[in-house]
Design an enzyme around this catalytic site. Structure first.
Site, PDB file in Angstrom:
ATOM      1  N   GLY A 162      42.484  30.566  28.680  1.00 35.87           N
ATOM      2  CA  GLY A 162      43.608  31.389  29.137  1.00 35.87           C
ATOM      3  C   GLY A 162      44.631  30.505  29.835  1.00 35.87           C
ATOM      4  O   GLY A 162      44.261  29.661  30.641  1.00 35.87           O
ATOM      5  N   ARG A 216      41.695  29.532  21.768  1.00 32.97           N
ATOM      6  CA  ARG A 216      40.237  29.552  21.879  1.00 32.97           C
ATOM      7  C   ARG A 216      39.726  29.145  20.494  1.00 32.97           C
ATOM      8  O   ARG A 216      40.265  29.589  19.489  1.00 32.97           O
ATOM      9  CB  ARG A 216      39.768  30.945  22.296  1.00 32.97           C
ATOM     10  CG  ARG A 216      40.281  31.267  23.724  1.00 32.97           C
ATOM     11  CD  ARG A 216      39.526  32.384  24.392  1.00 32.97           C
ATOM     12  NE  ARG A 216      39.791  32.387  25.828  1.00 32.97           N
ATOM     13  CZ  ARG A 216      40.593  33.268  26.455  1.00 32.97           C
ATOM     14  NH1 ARG A 216      41.197  34.213  25.770  1.00 32.97           N
ATOM     15  NH2 ARG A 216      40.761  33.207  27.760  1.00 32.97           N
ATOM     16  N   ASP A 218      36.313  26.918  32.975  1.00 31.88           N
ATOM     17  CA  ASP A 218      34.957  26.378  32.815  1.00 31.88           C
ATOM     18  C   ASP A 218      34.582  26.142  31.355  1.00 31.88           C
ATOM     19  O   ASP A 218      33.912  25.163  31.027  1.00 31.88           O
ATOM     20  CB  ASP A 218      33.932  27.289  33.501  1.00 31.88           C
ATOM     21  CG  ASP A 218      34.049  28.734  33.054  1.00 31.88           C
ATOM     22  OD1 ASP A 218      35.016  29.073  32.327  1.00 31.88           O
ATOM     23  OD2 ASP A 218      33.168  29.534  33.417  1.00 31.88           O
ATOM     24  N   THR A 262      43.511  27.792  35.633  1.00 37.17           N
ATOM     25  CA  THR A 262      43.188  29.205  35.392  1.00 37.17           C
ATOM     26  C   THR A 262      43.651  30.011  36.602  1.00 37.17           C
ATOM     27  O   THR A 262      43.553  29.530  37.736  1.00 37.17           O
ATOM     28  CB  THR A 262      41.671  29.425  35.177  1.00 37.17           C
ATOM     29  OG1 THR A 262      41.385  30.829  35.298  1.00 37.17           O
ATOM     30  CG2 THR A 262      40.805  28.703  36.195  1.00 37.17           C
ATOM     31  N   ASP A 319      42.214  32.570  37.742  1.00 35.59           N
ATOM     32  CA  ASP A 319      41.085  33.268  38.385  1.00 35.59           C
ATOM     33  C   ASP A 319      40.541  32.584  39.642  1.00 35.59           C
ATOM     34  O   ASP A 319      39.824  33.198  40.413  1.00 35.59           O
ATOM     35  CB  ASP A 319      39.921  33.412  37.391  1.00 35.59           C
ATOM     36  CG  ASP A 319      40.212  34.426  36.305  1.00 35.59           C
ATOM     37  OD1 ASP A 319      41.309  35.003  36.316  1.00 35.59           O
ATOM     38  OD2 ASP A 319      39.334  34.644  35.446  1.00 35.59           O
ATOM     39  N   ASP A 366      38.187  30.491  39.642  1.00 38.01           N
ATOM     40  CA  ASP A 366      36.730  30.554  39.503  1.00 38.01           C
ATOM     41  C   ASP A 366      36.100  29.219  39.116  1.00 38.01           C
ATOM     42  O   ASP A 366      34.963  29.181  38.642  1.00 38.01           O
ATOM     43  CB  ASP A 366      36.340  31.638  38.482  1.00 38.01           C
ATOM     44  CG  ASP A 366      36.903  31.359  37.098  1.00 38.01           C
ATOM     45  OD1 ASP A 366      37.753  30.455  36.960  1.00 38.01           O
ATOM     46  OD2 ASP A 366      36.495  32.043  36.146  1.00 38.01           O
ATOM     47  N   MET A 419      43.514  40.901  37.609  1.00 36.31           N
ATOM     48  CA  MET A 419      42.629  40.075  36.776  1.00 36.31           C
ATOM     49  C   MET A 419      41.537  39.407  37.603  1.00 36.31           C
ATOM     50  O   MET A 419      41.610  39.344  38.828  1.00 36.31           O
ATOM     51  CB  MET A 419      43.437  39.045  36.007  1.00 36.31           C
ATOM     52  CG  MET A 419      44.067  39.619  34.753  1.00 36.31           C
ATOM     53  SD  MET A 419      44.845  38.341  33.765  1.00 36.31           S
ATOM     54  CE  MET A 419      45.082  39.237  32.217  1.00 36.31           C
ATOM     55  N   ARG A 469      37.723  38.217  35.845  1.00 42.13           N
ATOM     56  CA  ARG A 469      36.574  38.788  35.122  1.00 42.13           C
ATOM     57  C   ARG A 469      35.300  38.714  35.940  1.00 42.13           C
ATOM     58  O   ARG A 469      34.531  39.652  36.000  1.00 42.13           O
ATOM     59  CB  ARG A 469      36.361  38.025  33.808  1.00 42.13           C
ATOM     60  CG  ARG A 469      37.076  38.648  32.666  1.00 42.13           C
ATOM     61  CD  ARG A 469      36.890  37.827  31.429  1.00 42.13           C
ATOM     62  NE  ARG A 469      37.492  36.501  31.579  1.00 42.13           N
ATOM     63  CZ  ARG A 469      37.740  35.677  30.575  1.00 42.13           C
ATOM     64  NH1 ARG A 469      37.412  36.042  29.359  1.00 42.13           N
ATOM     65  NH2 ARG A 469      38.292  34.497  30.769  1.00 42.13           N
ATOM     66  N   GLU A 488      44.151  48.337  51.744  1.00 46.27           N
ATOM     67  CA  GLU A 488      43.157  49.005  52.596  1.00 46.27           C
ATOM     68  C   GLU A 488      41.734  48.732  52.112  1.00 46.27           C
ATOM     69  O   GLU A 488      40.804  48.582  52.907  1.00 46.27           O
ATOM     70  CB  GLU A 488      43.456  50.484  52.496  1.00 46.27           C
ATOM     71  CG  GLU A 488      42.628  51.392  53.269  1.00 46.27           C
ATOM     72  CD  GLU A 488      43.207  52.781  53.065  1.00 46.27           C
ATOM     73  OE1 GLU A 488      44.229  53.090  53.686  1.00 46.27           O
ATOM     74  OE2 GLU A 488      42.631  53.528  52.258  1.00 46.27           O
ATOM     75  N   LYS A 499      48.504  56.988  58.367  1.00 46.74           N
ATOM     76  CA  LYS A 499      48.965  56.133  57.260  1.00 46.74           C
ATOM     77  C   LYS A 499      49.651  57.004  56.215  1.00 46.74           C
ATOM     78  O   LYS A 499      49.250  58.148  55.993  1.00 46.74           O
ATOM     79  CB  LYS A 499      47.768  55.423  56.618  1.00 46.74           C
ATOM     80  CG  LYS A 499      47.527  54.043  57.155  1.00 46.74           C
ATOM     81  CD  LYS A 499      46.725  53.205  56.159  1.00 46.74           C
ATOM     82  CE  LYS A 499      46.818  51.739  56.502  1.00 46.74           C
ATOM     83  NZ  LYS A 499      46.227  50.889  55.505  1.00 46.74           N
TER      84      LYS A 499
HETATM   85  P1  ADP Z   1      38.339  28.816  29.805  1.00 47.21           P
HETATM   86  O1  ADP Z   1      38.496  27.355  29.625  1.00 47.21           O
HETATM   87  O2  ADP Z   1      39.560  29.448  30.376  1.00 47.21           O
HETATM   88  O3  ADP Z   1      37.063  29.168  30.521  1.00 47.21           O
HETATM   89  P2  ADP Z   1      37.085  29.640  27.340  1.00 47.21           P
HETATM   90  O4  ADP Z   1      35.792  29.928  27.993  1.00 47.21           O
HETATM   91  O5  ADP Z   1      37.614  30.620  26.335  1.00 47.21           O
HETATM   92  O6  ADP Z   1      38.265  29.463  28.372  1.00 47.21           O
HETATM   93  O7  ADP Z   1      36.968  28.214  26.650  1.00 47.21           O
HETATM   94  C1  ADP Z   1      38.072  27.637  25.962  1.00 47.21           C
HETATM   95  C2  ADP Z   1      37.587  26.871  24.764  1.00 47.21           C
HETATM   96  O8  ADP Z   1      36.755  25.794  25.187  1.00 47.21           O
HETATM   97  C3  ADP Z   1      36.711  27.670  23.798  1.00 47.21           C
HETATM   98  O9  ADP Z   1      37.469  28.444  22.898  1.00 47.21           O
HETATM   99  C4  ADP Z   1      35.978  26.560  23.085  1.00 47.21           C
HETATM  100  O10 ADP Z   1      36.775  25.996  22.086  1.00 47.21           O
HETATM  101  C5  ADP Z   1      35.771  25.521  24.188  1.00 47.21           C
HETATM  102  N1  ADP Z   1      34.429  25.708  24.771  1.00 47.21           N
HETATM  103  C6  ADP Z   1      34.007  26.662  25.622  1.00 47.21           C
HETATM  104  N2  ADP Z   1      32.697  26.545  25.916  1.00 47.21           N
HETATM  105  C7  ADP Z   1      32.262  25.479  25.213  1.00 47.21           C
HETATM  106  C8  ADP Z   1      30.996  24.839  25.054  1.00 47.21           C
HETATM  107  N3  ADP Z   1      29.892  25.285  25.688  1.00 47.21           N
HETATM  108  N4  ADP Z   1      30.932  23.762  24.252  1.00 47.21           N
HETATM  109  C9  ADP Z   1      32.023  23.293  23.616  1.00 47.21           C
HETATM  110  N5  ADP Z   1      33.242  23.869  23.707  1.00 47.21           N
HETATM  111  C10 ADP Z   1      33.372  24.936  24.486  1.00 47.21           C
HETATM  112  O1  F6P Z   2      40.440  33.746  32.712  1.00 48.00           O
HETATM  113  C1  F6P Z   2      41.754  34.120  32.887  1.00 48.00           C
HETATM  114  C2  F6P Z   2      41.985  35.552  32.467  1.00 48.00           C
HETATM  115  O2  F6P Z   2      43.354  35.855  32.687  1.00 48.00           O
HETATM  116  C3  F6P Z   2      41.092  36.585  33.142  1.00 48.00           C
HETATM  117  O3  F6P Z   2      41.514  36.904  34.437  1.00 48.00           O
HETATM  118  C4  F6P Z   2      41.193  37.725  32.162  1.00 48.00           C
HETATM  119  O4  F6P Z   2      40.064  38.554  32.222  1.00 48.00           O
HETATM  120  C5  F6P Z   2      41.264  37.031  30.839  1.00 48.00           C
HETATM  121  O5  F6P Z   2      41.732  35.719  31.088  1.00 48.00           O
HETATM  122  C6  F6P Z   2      42.127  37.713  29.826  1.00 48.00           C
HETATM  123  O6  F6P Z   2      41.965  37.034  28.631  1.00 48.00           O
HETATM  124  P1  F6P Z   2      42.930  37.275  27.379  1.00 48.00           P
HETATM  125  O7  F6P Z   2      44.205  36.573  27.668  1.00 48.00           O
HETATM  126  O8  F6P Z   2      42.184  36.689  26.248  1.00 48.00           O
HETATM  127  O9  F6P Z   2      43.133  38.759  27.264  1.00 48.00           O
HETATM  128 MG    MG Z   3      36.036  30.745  31.234  1.00 48.72          MG
END
Ligand code: ADP
Ligand code: F6P
Ligand code: MG
Length: 323
Positions: A14, A75, A106, A128, A130, A132, A172, A174, A190, A216
């Protein structure tokens, strides 16, 4: 120690505001240090498509202030496979590219980790909204997303006060309540509902009733999407106290757009430069972060396998201050 000569940069997963500032920093820092720098279009998908091009000083001009990512993001299913990862490493090697900066969350870090095991020097930058990614206090884009939410809540407050209503704002996040928490504290919400903290809907409703009873004129409830849908929260509140006519706003992808805040631009600039300097210093397979103002490197394995602590102190503070 590996002396990198040619590096590439990609954005993945994302998108988030500030990714452009990070790309700019990687490119300009790389060129400053005498490296050749390449851009990969559309994340790992672009890597597998060999969509790779040289970047110069001017190719990153006029982007520090732009949301989105000029390199685009994607992705890519194929990259989850060992064959896909090998193909990616081979493509980089065939071009003589020995370092790769991956800007993403991640999942993207996992991809970088796989490439490092295939001999490519990699650095992850936390991109990102998030917040996270562990081993960094802030991710690139988080501060901007929080400002978007706060701006929206400011507007909602006006109309909710006029009608003595409650506003349910779905934001947002997740698996992570950080956007909800930080925007909630900054906007005086609140109630803040996050996936990390269990809650009781009766208590949420009682709190709302009590607050209206002591004067309030509005009630703002921020719900992180990881908890569930704002509509469902509104339904449950409606069943408990229909008087305050809950209205739902789902902020959605608005939170991922717009010009990055100065904080995000500066964070991205520092981290982008740090990633390049770390590659030059022979580091690989590391996530770059900022902890208490200091730039840090952490093994990607550790970053992706550690859940970030939720800031309960701030959560409780937000509750205390919003009576
Ligand atoms: P984010 O980086 O925001 O967490 P994703 O989890 O969708 O987003 O991961 C982005 C891309 O990174 C995936 O579409 C994939 O191509 C690659 N990726 C994710 N996890 C793995 C993995 N375990 N091994 C190799 N590539 C990965
Ligand atoms: O990880 C970033 C994020 O914006 C999350 O907060 C949200 O749940 C998700 O991506 C939305 O993903 P997409 O753009 O694929 O709808
Ligand atoms: Mg992710």
């Amino acid at each position: 120690m590996t002396a990198v000569k040619k590096i590439a940069v990609l954005t993945s997963g994302g998108d988030s505001q500030g990714m452009n500032a990070a790309v700019r920093a990687v490119v300009r820092s790389g060129l400053f240090h005498g490296l050749e720098v390449y851009g990969v279009q559309r994340g790992y998908q672009g890597l597998l498509n060999n969509d790779i091009f040289p970047m110069d000083l001017r190719s990153v001009g006029d982007i520090i202030q732009r949301g989105g990512t000029v390199l685009q993001s994607a992705r890519c299913k194929e990259f989850y496979t060992a064959e896909g990862q090998q193909k990616g490493a081979d493509i980089l090697r065939a071009r003589g590219i020995d370092g790769l900066v991956v800007i993403g969350g991640d999942g993207s870090y996992n991809g970088a980790n796989k490439l490092s095991k295939l001999g490519i020097n990699t650095m992850g930058l936390p991109g990102t909204i998030d917040n996270d990614v562990s081993f960094t206090d802030y991710t690139i884009g988080f501060d901007t997303a929080v400002s978007v939410v706060v701006d929206a809540v400011n507007k909602l407050r006006d109309t909710m006060s006029s009608h003595e209503r409650s506003s349910i704002v779905e934001v947002m996040g997740r698996h992570c309540g950080d956007i909800a928490l930080h925007a909630g504290l900054a906007s005086g919400a609140e109630t803040i509902l996050v996936p990390e903290v269990p809650f009781d809907m009766d208590e949420v409703a009682d709190r709302m009733k009590a607050n209206f009873a002591h004067g309030k004129r509005h009630s703002i409830i921020i719900v992180a999407e990881g908890v569930g849908k704002g509509e469902d929260v509104a339904k449950e509140l409606m069943e408990r106290c229909p008087t305050y006519e809950p209205r739902v706003t789902v902020l959605g992808h608005i939170q991922r757009g717009g010009t990055p805040t100065p904080f995000d631009r500066n964070l991205a600039s520092r981290l982008g430069d740090f990633a390049v300097r770390s590659l030059i210093a022979g580091e690989t397979d590391k996530g770059c972060g900022i902890i208490k103002g200091e730039l840090t490197l952490t093994d990607i394995d550790k970053v992706v396998n550690t859940k970030k602590d939720f800031d309960m102190v701030t959560y409780e503070l937000a509750q205390r201050l919003s009576q």
